[in-house]
Design an enzyme around this catalytic site. Structure first.
Site, PDB file in Angstrom:
ATOM      1  N   GLY A 160      -9.473  49.861  -2.363  1.00  0.00           N
ATOM      2  CA  GLY A 160      -8.300  49.244  -2.992  1.00  0.00           C
ATOM      3  C   GLY A 160      -7.896  50.071  -4.192  1.00  0.00           C
ATOM      4  N   ASP A 176       4.047  56.092  -9.566  1.00  0.00           N
ATOM      5  CA  ASP A 176       4.750  56.289 -10.857  1.00  0.00           C
ATOM      6  C   ASP A 176       6.220  55.899 -10.733  1.00  0.00           C
ATOM      7  OD1 ASP A 176       2.497  57.269 -12.078  1.00  0.00           O
ATOM      8  OD2 ASP A 176       3.129  59.373 -12.060  1.00  0.00           O
ATOM      9  N   GLY A 206       4.693  19.655 -17.472  1.00  0.00           N
ATOM     10  CA  GLY A 206       3.614  18.666 -17.434  1.00  0.00           C
ATOM     11  C   GLY A 206       3.215  18.348 -16.004  1.00  0.00           C
ATOM     12  N   GLY A 207       2.936  17.070 -15.737  1.00  0.00           N
ATOM     13  CA  GLY A 207       2.498  16.648 -14.396  1.00  0.00           C
ATOM     14  C   GLY A 207       3.499  17.033 -13.324  1.00  0.00           C
ATOM     15  N   ILE A 248      -0.932  45.134   4.140  1.00  0.00           N
ATOM     16  CA  ILE A 248       0.251  45.989   4.273  1.00  0.00           C
ATOM     17  C   ILE A 248       1.525  45.142   4.407  1.00  0.00           C
ATOM     18  CG2 ILE A 248       1.341  47.834   5.616  1.00  0.00           C
ATOM     19  CD1 ILE A 248      -1.316  48.585   4.076  1.00  0.00           C
ATOM     20  N   ARG A 250       6.399  51.656  -9.625  1.00  0.00           N
ATOM     21  CA  ARG A 250       5.854  50.565 -10.454  1.00  0.00           C
ATOM     22  C   ARG A 250       6.917  49.900 -11.324  1.00  0.00           C
ATOM     23  NH1 ARG A 250      -0.038  53.469 -11.206  1.00  0.00           N
ATOM     24  NH2 ARG A 250      -0.973  52.490  -9.375  1.00  0.00           N
ATOM     25  N   THR A 277      -3.863  51.114   1.068  1.00  0.00           N
ATOM     26  CA  THR A 277      -5.056  50.284   0.856  1.00  0.00           C
ATOM     27  C   THR A 277      -5.857  50.099   2.143  1.00  0.00           C
ATOM     28  OG1 THR A 277      -3.886  49.127  -0.886  1.00  0.00           O
ATOM     29  CG2 THR A 277      -5.789  48.006   0.033  1.00  0.00           C
ATOM     30  N   ARG A 302      14.226  16.592 -20.826  1.00  0.00           N
ATOM     31  CA  ARG A 302      13.088  15.663 -20.787  1.00  0.00           C
ATOM     32  C   ARG A 302      12.852  15.040 -22.170  1.00  0.00           C
ATOM     33  NH1 ARG A 302       9.551  12.442 -17.970  1.00  0.00           N
ATOM     34  NH2 ARG A 302       7.390  12.675 -18.717  1.00  0.00           N
ATOM     35  N   GLU A 345       0.317  47.218  -6.084  1.00  0.00           N
ATOM     36  CA  GLU A 345       0.748  48.501  -6.680  1.00  0.00           C
ATOM     37  C   GLU A 345      -0.061  48.845  -7.937  1.00  0.00           C
ATOM     38  OE1 GLU A 345       4.657  50.042  -6.502  1.00  0.00           O
ATOM     39  OE2 GLU A 345       5.247  48.649  -4.924  1.00  0.00           O
TER      40      GLU A 345
HETATM   41  N1  COS Z   1       0.841  62.079 -10.656  1.00  0.00           N
HETATM   42  C1  COS Z   1       0.384  63.220 -10.106  1.00  0.00           C
HETATM   43  N2  COS Z   1      -0.941  63.541 -10.069  1.00  0.00           N
HETATM   44  C2  COS Z   1      -1.818  62.645 -10.608  1.00  0.00           C
HETATM   45  C3  COS Z   1      -1.388  61.449 -11.178  1.00  0.00           C
HETATM   46  C4  COS Z   1       0.001  61.182 -11.201  1.00  0.00           C
HETATM   47  N3  COS Z   1       0.465  60.046 -11.737  1.00  0.00           N
HETATM   48  N4  COS Z   1      -2.468  60.767 -11.606  1.00  0.00           N
HETATM   49  C5  COS Z   1      -3.546  61.526 -11.316  1.00  0.00           C
HETATM   50  N5  COS Z   1      -3.133  62.665 -10.724  1.00  0.00           N
HETATM   51  C6  COS Z   1      -3.986  63.776 -10.291  1.00  0.00           C
HETATM   52  C7  COS Z   1      -4.928  64.217 -11.396  1.00  0.00           C
HETATM   53  O1  COS Z   1      -4.298  65.174 -12.238  1.00  0.00           O
HETATM   54  C8  COS Z   1      -6.068  64.809 -10.618  1.00  0.00           C
HETATM   55  O2  COS Z   1      -5.699  66.101 -10.224  1.00  0.00           O
HETATM   56  P1  COS Z   1      -6.762  67.301  -9.937  1.00  0.00           P
HETATM   57  O3  COS Z   1      -7.297  67.106  -8.570  1.00  0.00           O
HETATM   58  O4  COS Z   1      -5.934  68.544 -10.024  1.00  0.00           O
HETATM   59  O5  COS Z   1      -7.829  67.206 -10.987  1.00  0.00           O
HETATM   60  C9  COS Z   1      -6.153  63.937  -9.387  1.00  0.00           C
HETATM   61  O6  COS Z   1      -4.849  63.318  -9.239  1.00  0.00           O
HETATM   62  C10 COS Z   1      -7.200  62.836  -9.460  1.00  0.00           C
HETATM   63  O7  COS Z   1      -6.896  62.023 -10.576  1.00  0.00           O
HETATM   64  P2  COS Z   1      -7.975  61.002 -11.196  1.00  0.00           P
HETATM   65  O8  COS Z   1      -9.206  61.762 -11.538  1.00  0.00           O
HETATM   66  O9  COS Z   1      -7.285  60.269 -12.301  1.00  0.00           O
HETATM   67  O10 COS Z   1      -8.274  60.057  -9.963  1.00  0.00           O
HETATM   68  P3  COS Z   1      -9.152  58.737  -9.848  1.00  0.00           P
HETATM   69  O11 COS Z   1      -9.900  58.766  -8.564  1.00  0.00           O
HETATM   70  O12 COS Z   1      -9.914  58.485 -11.108  1.00  0.00           O
HETATM   71  O13 COS Z   1      -8.042  57.568  -9.618  1.00  0.00           O
HETATM   72  C11 COS Z   1      -6.528  55.882 -10.296  1.00  0.00           C
HETATM   73  C12 COS Z   1      -7.064  57.291 -10.514  1.00  0.00           C
HETATM   74  C13 COS Z   1      -7.623  54.814 -10.443  1.00  0.00           C
HETATM   75  C14 COS Z   1      -5.486  55.711 -11.391  1.00  0.00           C
HETATM   76  C15 COS Z   1      -5.885  55.764  -8.900  1.00  0.00           C
HETATM   77  O14 COS Z   1      -6.834  55.802  -7.877  1.00  0.00           O
HETATM   78  C16 COS Z   1      -5.013  54.537  -8.740  1.00  0.00           C
HETATM   79  O15 COS Z   1      -3.860  54.510  -9.164  1.00  0.00           O
HETATM   80  N6  COS Z   1      -5.555  53.455  -8.103  1.00  0.00           N
HETATM   81  C17 COS Z   1      -4.768  52.273  -7.828  1.00  0.00           C
HETATM   82  C18 COS Z   1      -4.155  52.381  -6.485  1.00  0.00           C
HETATM   83  C19 COS Z   1      -3.082  51.377  -6.263  1.00  0.00           C
HETATM   84  O16 COS Z   1      -2.170  51.215  -7.043  1.00  0.00           O
HETATM   85  N7  COS Z   1      -3.177  50.691  -5.115  1.00  0.00           N
HETATM   86  C20 COS Z   1      -2.181  49.782  -4.713  1.00  0.00           C
HETATM   87  C21 COS Z   1      -1.676  50.213  -3.379  1.00  0.00           C
HETATM   88  S1  COS Z   1       0.034  49.973  -3.142  1.00  0.00           S
HETATM   89  S2  COS Z   1       0.221  48.037  -2.897  1.00  0.00           S
END
Ligand code: COS
Length: 390
Positions: A131, A239, A338-339, A157, A242, A126, A267, A362
């Site tokens: 973000g 993935d 409550g309160g 961070i 989360r 971030t 209570r 996340e």
């Molecule tokens: N695993 C692997 N690849 C992925 C993927 C995943 N889960 N999700 C997307 N991709 C790939 C897509 O297939 C695409 O690939 P190509 O370049 O080959 O086309 C590429 O990544 C871009 O994907 P997308 O178009 O969906 O990207 P966006 O910019 O629309 O962003 C979101 C997608 C909004 C979902 C992403 O930016 C996100 O998760 N944001 C939140 C970030 C977050 O959680 N921040 C917290 C920080 S940690 S506290």
């Protein structure tokens, strides 16, 4: 056969975490929350008993626990205090890009550091202007000979002030959008400046700060995965991690639910325990259902990851539902009290403040819905290195 019966080993692990949370975390949670103080002693003890770095593979000195084992631990520890568990669990988030994209030498060195001593690492994605929109980041990494020079600022961070190394995402090709991002492991040196420690609504025991990299030089060997493939590495990391956040949300929700249930039985109003009034008993029932469903979704996502399957959809289902449920359950717990619930003498207002970040970090609940909508309406084939950590 579908079966969530825990093995004896899993029960022992859960009990270890439960006892640690009960004996070491709960007694001091309110104090760290009040003072916003760093739980150094708990970090050291958790590391000693093996409740940190649980997913580091055995070949790098760790316990190599599976995702399902992890969510059992994360729920118990967050039931103790989710701010403290965020501090303890942040190494897992920082380590995942290394597990997915690091060379054997990088893994041996940087994961080894976490195993050999109670050291910490941070995940730096971030930025002040990026973000939810990860691809909008501005931190730059420029290749110079056998090194990269990194310049930029990362905010919010976790553990930044205490970390020995950082998993950093930066633009290596600023014109290429999400296809111009790379990931690096960056050891802390004098060019890494911690600018601002945040004063937060909840999770006040965790350290959250801004980190700036000021022409920080790292060897090219510290690149994680391929150059310009960092965006997918970040997505694949989230993935995998989360479900751990979902488990923490379940832990907070459980703490609030248990407190509200006990209070509703003790209570007395209008001559009977308030649990005897349908208005309250139905709130308790709804809390129980949401808690149960959130845990099942979390366990389901963790099991899929342990099977080496891509679980973007299920991870987002679990994170979204568990986070939103934790917010609802903790808010209702305050209502049942409550309160008294509004006062700091009782723990439920802290749970409510702590729950809020579950809907934000996340990936916000809105970003989870975006992922769920895309995965549901236009599912796509995505190469995932998830199996690497299974
Ligand atoms: N695993 C692997 N690849 C992925 C993927 C995943 N889960 N999700 C997307 N991709 C790939 C897509 O297939 C695409 O690939 P190509 O370049 O080959 O086309 C590429 O990544 C871009 O994907 P997308 O178009 O969906 O990207 P966006 O910019 O629309 O962003 C979101 C997608 C909004 C979902 C992403 O930016 C996100 O998760 N944001 C939140 C970030 C977050 O959680 N921040 C917290 C920080 S940690 S506290």
């Amino acid at each position: 056969m579908v079966d969530f019966t825990l093995t004896d080993e899993q029960k022992n692990l859960r009990d270890l975490a439960r006892e640690f949370a009960e004996n070491e975390i709960r007694p001091v949670a309110a104090e760290h929350d009040r003072d916003g103080s760093w739980p150094a002693e708990i970090v050291r003890k958790a590391w000693e008993v093996g409740l940190m770095n649980i997913h580091v593979p055995e070949e790098y000195g760790g316990a190599g626990l599976r995702h399902f084992d992890g969510v059992l631990v994360e729920e118990e520890m967050a039931r103790g205090c989710s701010g403290i568990q965020t501090s303890l669990g942040a190494n897992g988030l920082a380590s995942t890009p290394l597990l997915l994209g690091g060379s054997d030498a990088v893994k041996r060195r940087y994961l080894g550091m976490l195993i050999e001593e109670p050291k910490l690492a941070s995940f730096c994605l971030t930025e002040p202007g990026a973000g939810s929109d990860v691809a909008g980041m501005r931190t730059r990494a420029v290749r110079k000979g056998d090194s990269y020079v990194i310049t930029g600022q990362k905010c919010f961070i976790t553990n930044a002030s205490h970390a020995d190394w950082y998993a950093v995402f930066a633009k290596t090709d600023p014109e290429a959008g999400h296809r111009g991002i790379s990931a690096f492991v960056v050891p802390r040196d004098e060019t890494v400046i911690i600018d601002k420690k945040e004063d937060k609504l909840g999770q006040r025991a965790s350290d959250t700060a801004t980190v700036s990299f000021n022409e920080t030089v790292v060897p090219a060997a510290n690149l994680l995965g391929e150059e310009n493939h960092g965006f997918k590495l970040a997505m694949a990391t989230l993935d995998l991690t989360r479900p751990a956040v979902a488990a923490m949300a379940v832990g907070i929700a459980r703490a609030a639910f248990e407190a509200a249930k006990a209070y509703s039985i003790e209570r007395v109003q209008f001559g009977v325990p308030i649990a005897m009034h349908q208005a309250v008993s139905f709130m308790i029932a709804d809390m129980a259902t949401k808690l149960h469903a959130a845990r099942l979704m979390t366990w389901n996502a963790a099991v899929l990851l342990d099977q080496g399957r891509r679980a973007s959809l299920e991870s987002s289902h679990a994170k979204r539902f568990a986070a939103d449920s934790a917010m609802e359950i903790t808010t209702d717990a305050v209502q049942v009290f409550g309160g008294y619930g509004y006062m700091k003498d009782y723990p439920v207002e802290k749970y409510m403040r702590d729950a809020k970040i579950m809907q934000i970090y996340e990936g916000t609940s809105q970003i989870q819905r975006l992922v769920i909508a895309r995965e549901t309406l236009m599912p796509r084939q995505v190469e995932t290195p998830a199996a690497a950590t299974a």
